[in-house]
Design a protein around this motif. Structure first.
Motif, PDB file in Angstrom:
ATOM      1  N   PRO A  29       0.442  -1.395   0.084  1.00  0.00           N
ATOM      2  CA  PRO A  29      -0.343   0.179  -0.106  1.00  0.00           C
ATOM      3  C   PRO A  29       0.651   1.185   0.134  1.00  0.00           C
ATOM      4  N   ILE A  30       1.831   1.266  -0.182  1.00  0.00           N
ATOM      5  CA  ILE A  30       2.750   2.764   0.609  1.00  0.00           C
ATOM      6  C   ILE A  30       3.282   2.315  -1.019  1.00  0.00           C
ATOM      7  N   PRO A  31       3.294   3.376  -1.947  1.00  0.00           N
ATOM      8  CA  PRO A  31       3.572   3.182  -3.524  1.00  0.00           C
ATOM      9  C   PRO A  31       4.346   3.719  -3.604  1.00  0.00           C
ATOM     10  N   SER A  32       5.427   3.107  -4.372  1.00  0.00           N
ATOM     11  CA  SER A  32       6.622   3.600  -5.198  1.00  0.00           C
ATOM     12  C   SER A  32       6.087   5.346  -6.413  1.00  0.00           C
ATOM     13  N   GLU A  33       4.919   4.423  -6.634  1.00  0.00           N
ATOM     14  CA  GLU A  33       4.976   5.824  -7.670  1.00  0.00           C
ATOM     15  C   GLU A  33       4.369   7.090  -6.819  1.00  0.00           C
ATOM     16  N   VAL A  34       4.943   7.249  -6.278  1.00  0.00           N
ATOM     17  CA  VAL A  34       4.746   8.739  -5.533  1.00  0.00           C
ATOM     18  C   VAL A  34       6.272   9.020  -4.135  1.00  0.00           C
ATOM     19  N   ILE A  35       7.184   7.612  -3.994  1.00  0.00           N
ATOM     20  CA  ILE A  35       8.118   8.252  -3.386  1.00  0.00           C
ATOM     21  C   ILE A  35       9.237   7.931  -4.377  1.00  0.00           C
ATOM     22  N   MET A  36       9.912   7.228  -5.349  1.00  0.00           N
ATOM     23  CA  MET A  36      10.455   8.018  -6.662  1.00  0.00           C
ATOM     24  C   MET A  36      10.363   8.713  -7.173  1.00  0.00           C
ATOM     25  N   PRO A  37       9.036   9.427  -7.885  1.00  0.00           N
ATOM     26  CA  PRO A  37       9.134  10.930  -8.073  1.00  0.00           C
ATOM     27  C   PRO A  37       9.038  11.540  -7.700  1.00  0.00           C
ATOM     28  N   VAL A  38       9.689  11.525  -5.675  1.00  0.00           N
ATOM     29  CA  VAL A  38       9.714  12.794  -5.343  1.00  0.00           C
ATOM     30  C   VAL A  38      10.972  12.945  -5.319  1.00  0.00           C
ATOM     31  N   ALA A  39      11.844  11.565  -5.136  1.00  0.00           N
ATOM     32  CA  ALA A  39      12.933  11.549  -4.957  1.00  0.00           C
ATOM     33  C   ALA A  39      12.936  12.583  -6.281  1.00  0.00           C
ATOM     34  N   GLY A  40      13.229  11.618  -7.229  1.00  0.00           N
ATOM     35  CA  GLY A  40      13.397  12.859  -8.575  1.00  0.00           C
ATOM     36  C   GLY A  40      13.344  13.871  -8.343  1.00  0.00           C
ATOM     37  N   MET A  41      12.687  14.140  -8.350  1.00  0.00           N
ATOM     38  CA  MET A  41      12.660  15.835  -8.029  1.00  0.00           C
ATOM     39  C   MET A  41      13.442  16.708  -7.037  1.00  0.00           C
ATOM     40  N   ALA A  42      13.250  15.653  -6.001  1.00  0.00           N
ATOM     41  CA  ALA A  42      14.291  16.512  -5.180  1.00  0.00           C
ATOM     42  C   ALA A  42      16.227  16.286  -5.891  1.00  0.00           C
ATOM     43  N   ALA A  43      16.081  15.550  -7.168  1.00  0.00           N
ATOM     44  CA  ALA A  43      17.280  15.372  -7.794  1.00  0.00           C
ATOM     45  C   ALA A  43      17.282  16.387  -8.748  1.00  0.00           C
TER      46      ALA A  43
END
Length: 202
Positions: A29-43
């Motif tokens: 239920p914890i979505p990678s579809e949120v985690i990795m885009p947020v990390a990509g935005m930080a990059a």
């Protein structure tokens, strides 16, 4: 959920990305579809390195993949034989079908694991059949790492490009996830229907 993910990545950086991806793999239920885009935005903003974001996300997800693989391998498919023979109508499989699946997996397991890691909804479940059917750990690890790295890189790149509009990614992937889930449900119901008719001799 999104605010918590953003805050943890801001505070913990790569460690937070890896930790969240581990949780996402163990608790879907914890979505990678949120985690990795947020990390990509930080990059994209320069606070994190893109390549380290992908590496940490892949490492965290792989840790979760290995946990599922080892748990399923410790169980082993043979221990499920009494359940399948007794409740085959509900799992829509007979034991001979399981034995045929073992043969198929030995031939096509690498492709199955690699492709499965690139598909939403099912990607967290791929470790289970690999472990149950005792796929070689080295083979499982390589195929899983390649597929997982591809998935994390895809999402991180989307976040890097879209930046503040990263929520659009969740919408698109969410639609794909729902479509895959619908196919799985329909497929199960179809097999259940045919299995019952086969048992009744109709």
């Amino acid at each position: 959920m999104n605010d918590w993910v953003i805050r943890l990545i801001e505070q913990s950086g790569y460690l937070g990305v890896g930790f969240l991806m581990f949780l996402e793999t163990v608790f879907p239920p914890i979505p990678s579809e949120v985690i990795m885009p947020v990390a990509g935005m930080a990059a994209a903003e320069g606070t994190l390195s893109y390549w380290l974001v992908v590496a940490s996300g892949t490492a965290g997800a792989m840790l979760g993949n290995i946990v599922w693989y080892l748990a399923a391998r410790a169980l082993g498919v043979n221990r499920l034989e009494p359940i399948i023979r007794k409740h085959g109508r509900w799992v829509t499989m007979t034991w001979p079908e399981v034995e045929r699946a073992q043969v198929w997996f030995r031939r096509n397991g690498v492709f199955f694991v690699f492709l499965g890691r690139l598909l939403p909804t099912v990607r967290s479940l791929v470790s289970v059949p690999a472990g149950l059917l005792k796929m070689r750990f080295k083979t499982f690890f390589i195929a899983s790492t390649l597929g997982t790295a591809g998935w994390t890189a895809l999402l991180a790149t989307a976040g890097y490009k879209l930046k503040e509009n990263f929520s659009e990614i969740d919408q698109y992937v969410g639609t794909a996830s729902n479509a895959i889930l619908a196919v799985l449900v329909v497929g199960y119901l179809w097999r259940l229907w045919n299995h019952r008719h086969a048992e009744s001799g109709e």
